[in-house]
Scaffold this motif. Structure first.
Motif, mmCIF file in Angstrom:
data_model
loop_
_atom_site.group_PDB
_atom_site.id
_atom_site.type_symbol
_atom_site.label_atom_id
_atom_site.label_comp_id
_atom_site.label_asym_id
_atom_site.label_seq_id
_atom_site.Cartn_x
_atom_site.Cartn_y
_atom_site.Cartn_z
ATOM 1 N N GLY A 105 2.749 -69.802 6.146
ATOM 2 C CA GLY A 105 2.258 -69.223 4.904
ATOM 3 C C GLY A 105 0.818 -68.759 5.007
ATOM 4 N N GLY A 106 0.260 -68.453 3.844
ATOM 5 C CA GLY A 106 -1.102 -67.943 3.766
ATOM 6 C C GLY A 106 -1.289 -66.996 2.598
ATOM 7 N N GLY A 107 -0.399 -67.105 1.604
ATOM 8 C CA GLY A 107 -0.540 -66.306 0.399
ATOM 9 C C GLY A 107 -0.397 -64.817 0.613
ATOM 10 N N TYR A 108 0.285 -64.399 1.681
ATOM 11 C CA TYR A 108 0.410 -62.995 2.069
ATOM 12 C C TYR A 108 -0.957 -62.357 2.317
ATOM 13 C CZ TYR A 108 5.461 -62.634 1.305
ATOM 14 O OH TYR A 108 6.825 -62.763 1.405
ATOM 15 N N ARG A 109 -2.003 -63.185 2.432
ATOM 16 C CA ARG A 109 -3.337 -62.688 2.792
ATOM 17 C C ARG A 109 -3.596 -62.877 4.279
ATOM 18 N NH1 ARG A 109 -9.113 -64.823 0.239
ATOM 19 N NH2 ARG A 109 -10.432 -63.229 1.206
ATOM 20 N N TRP A 110 -3.012 -63.938 4.836
ATOM 21 C CA TRP A 110 -3.063 -64.214 6.259
ATOM 22 C C TRP A 110 -1.912 -65.149 6.590
ATOM 23 C CZ3 TRP A 110 -8.250 -65.618 4.176
ATOM 24 C CH2 TRP A 110 -8.268 -66.875 3.579
ATOM 25 N N ALA A 111 -1.763 -65.525 7.856
ATOM 26 C CA ALA A 111 -0.724 -66.467 8.278
ATOM 27 C C ALA A 111 -1.400 -67.614 9.023
ATOM 28 C CB ALA A 111 0.297 -65.787 9.183
#
Length: 332
Positions: A105-111
């Protein structure tokens, strides 16, 4: 998730060795282990797209892989602005015939590569599952596919694993997906969506892109208020998505009939992604007759992965997943 990062600053990139497998090109987005006491990263890397990821004409971002950990005993890296998606391969000593695509995951900001990727891969590779950690593109980076860009990578990854199953000693009908947080949303899309999101590029795209089993860890399931993780929705769909757009990307609103079995795990005290994300999705899975199991833990918070729940009740989750999968004749 409030870290402010210059989009063109090359932080955390290093020149770790990589091995390229056959046609897909390898990414330069690898990191080194110098000065770290933990286990080294695997050197086996698979590039997803032989001629570059689709729809990148408007993409101008520069990939970064910063290190957040100040403890030399372990990594805590995240990949942002990915342009060449890759799979990092964890081969077990004694393969049990199953494979798992891991989507951090990463909030669709990063992974987040380590906590919900490499750490989890080592646990399941330790019991015989061949694991592939996905470093995927992000929806707000200018890709033509927009919100479907990460799903293109997930579908392509599953096809590559399935098409090369014999090379890894894997049964092509035992390919699972495990996603955490926003990666759980992406894993859910990979299971529920029956439509191919990109044009076929080579022979690997002739096989199925849907998983045979799915594990969703504290997933970002809904895009709707009041239980949405607002940051994930903004990164995926923009600041003011329409109600129709919200519904189209809310897992609990999708048609799951015919999808692969699903295992849900969530902490009730999750303050970032409310447990209702899993509860609402479980209701939908039951209505769609999808074989499912859910485990809720009183404590654990969000993003616990493996390392952050040692000594807590939720640390048993890998064993719960293995027991469930074994009943489905899917060794993990």
């Amino acid at each position: 998730m409030t870290m402010d990062i210059e989009r063109r600053t090359l932080l955390g990139l290093a020149a770790g060795a990589a091995v390229v497998l056959s046609a897909p090109r390898a990414s330069a987005q690898t990191t080194a282990d110098a000065g770290r006491a933990g286990p080294p990263d695997p050197a086996e890397i698979i590039g997803l797209w032989p001629d570059g990821a689709p729809g990148g004409q408007g993409v101008t971002v520069t990939p970064i892989v910063p290190e957040r950990s100040t403890d030399p005993a372990f990594h805590d890296r995240y990949a942002q602005y990915t342009t060449d998606p890759i799979l990092t391969v964890f081969r077990p000593r004694r393969p049990n015939g199953s494979a798992m695509l891991l989507i951090p995951g990463g909030g669709y900001r990063w992974a987040v590569l380590d906590k919900e990727g490499y750490d989890v891969a080592r646990v399941f590779a330790g019991s015989g599952t061949t694991c592939f950690v996905l470093r995927y593109r992000l929806p707000a980076d200018g890709w033509a596919a927009g919100a479907d860009a990460p799903l293109q990578d997930a579908q392509r990854a599953i096809r590559l694993i399935r098409s090369r199953a014999a090379d890894y000693g894997v049964d092509s009908n035992r390919i699972g997906v495990l996603g955490a947080s926003a990666g759980g949303h992406l894993a859910g899309l990979a299971n529920a969506r029956a439509d191919a999101t990109y044009a076929a590029t080579d022979a690997a795209d002739a096989v199925s892109f849907r998983p045979d089993l799915t594990v969703l860890m504290y997933p970002v399931a809904t895009m709707a208020d009041p239980y949405v993780h607002a940051g994930s929705r903004t990164q995926l769909l923009g600041e003011t998505p329409s109600p129709e757009r919200i519904a189209a990307y809310s897992l609990e609103k999708m048609d799951w009939r015919g999808a692969a079995p699903v295992f849900l795990l969530h902490a009730i005290d999750d303050a970032s992604v409310p447990v209702e994300n899993s509860l609402q999705l479980l209701t939908t899975l039951k209505a769609g007759a999808v074989p499912s199991e859910a485990h809720l833990f009183q404590e654990g918070g969000h993003g616990f992965g493996i390392r952050l729940i040692r000594g807590k009740p939720a640390q048993v989750w890998p064993d719960l997943v293995r027991a469930w999968a074994a009943r489905l004749d899917f060794p993990l």
